[in-house]
Write a protein that holds these residues in place. Sequence first.
Motif, PDB file in Angstrom:
ATOM      1  N   TRP A 227       0.814  -1.215   0.000  1.00 34.34           N
ATOM      2  CA  TRP A 227       0.000   0.000   0.000  1.00 34.34           C
ATOM      3  C   TRP A 227       0.850   1.268   0.000  1.00 34.34           C
ATOM      4  O   TRP A 227       0.375   2.323  -0.443  1.00 34.34           O
ATOM      5  N   ARG A 228       2.044   1.197   0.520  1.00 32.62           N
ATOM      6  CA  ARG A 228       2.888   2.389   0.627  1.00 32.62           C
ATOM      7  C   ARG A 228       3.957   2.393  -0.478  1.00 32.62           C
ATOM      8  O   ARG A 228       4.078   1.461  -1.260  1.00 32.62           O
ATOM      9  N   ASP A 235       2.518   7.312   0.621  1.00 33.57           N
ATOM     10  CA  ASP A 235       2.000   6.656  -0.572  1.00 33.57           C
ATOM     11  C   ASP A 235       2.766   7.171  -1.791  1.00 33.57           C
ATOM     12  O   ASP A 235       3.567   8.100  -1.694  1.00 33.57           O
ATOM     13  N   HIS A 237       1.075   7.629  -4.957  1.00 31.41           N
ATOM     14  CA  HIS A 237       0.050   7.795  -5.980  1.00 31.41           C
ATOM     15  C   HIS A 237       0.431   8.848  -7.025  1.00 31.41           C
ATOM     16  O   HIS A 237      -0.122   8.849  -8.129  1.00 31.41           O
ATOM     17  N   PHE A 247      -4.848   0.986  -6.416  1.00 34.07           N
ATOM     18  CA  PHE A 247      -4.707   0.911  -4.959  1.00 34.07           C
ATOM     19  C   PHE A 247      -6.048   0.638  -4.289  1.00 34.07           C
ATOM     20  O   PHE A 247      -6.151  -0.211  -3.399  1.00 34.07           O
TER      21      PHE A 247
END
Length: 309
Positions: A227-228, A235, A237, A247
């Motif tokens: 997730w990271r 994050d 993203h 995600f």
Amino acid sequence: MLTVRLVEERICSEYAEQTMRCPVHICIGQEAIAAGVCAALRDEDAVMSTHRSHGHYLAKGGDLRAMMAEIYGREAGCCRGKGGSMHLVDLKAGFMGAVPIVGSTIPIATGIGLSSKLAGRDIVSVVFFGEGASEEGVFQESIQYAALKKLPVIYVCENNGFSVNTPLKDRRPDGFSVTRVAEAYGVEAGQGDGNDVLGVYEMARRAVDRARLGEGPSLLEFSTYRWREHCGPNDDHHLVCRSVEDFEQWKEKCPIATFTGFLTRENLLGADEIAQMREGILSQVDEAFAFAKTAPAPDAGLAGSGEYA
């Protein structure tokens, strides 16, 4: 799984204070693989890990206080404050070490399996690695040798779809899998859902049973998602390698939320019991962080100790 999640969430929330003097690689989202595999092992079985080692260390029973002291660079750390997050070790728990060099623990874990067989012991050796490590030559050499000698080694590939920030599709041809590579060398291999902790456990249990019976090594490849960011508490993203949509789809498969739902539907745990569990873990996390922050730094005289030439 919940312990790993809460520990790493605390690391992420406090990392900006700049008092943890090492990089951290977070495994949030991947906890089911560490928990499921280690639940199938005995205390004396050996585990080795990678740069993303927190989950494996804690799932094998590694000392949380020693881990946090290490990340804070304190002498009470498991490497006396000289190794940091990527060099965790707890020999009493059977966690033989983590090394940041990609693929480097694969031959070491294979050697542990050879040692176990030569000594006539039924200790199983397990090594966790990312899919990118299968591109290293030592992976091929190790699994071939383990198959030839029927060593009690389990190779656990955590395939989160990326090598740092490069997606699998940009590195491998269509249809490629680590499992097929292992099978080509005569290694028993299988694929599974890395977010299904019960499924992970069952695959690991069968592989452990095979190893103890002298039937040789296994490779378990689990699909999962971190997730990271690759390295750090945030994050990623904003990078082009993966989207927020990807995600969110993986977050819906959260291994902890999924297993919690199973436990409550089957009336195995109630909401009060889960809340109590969470509070108990948070209390241990609070204590470990407080210990690590106040423990003394290593004496400068230790700088040259514990080294090999």
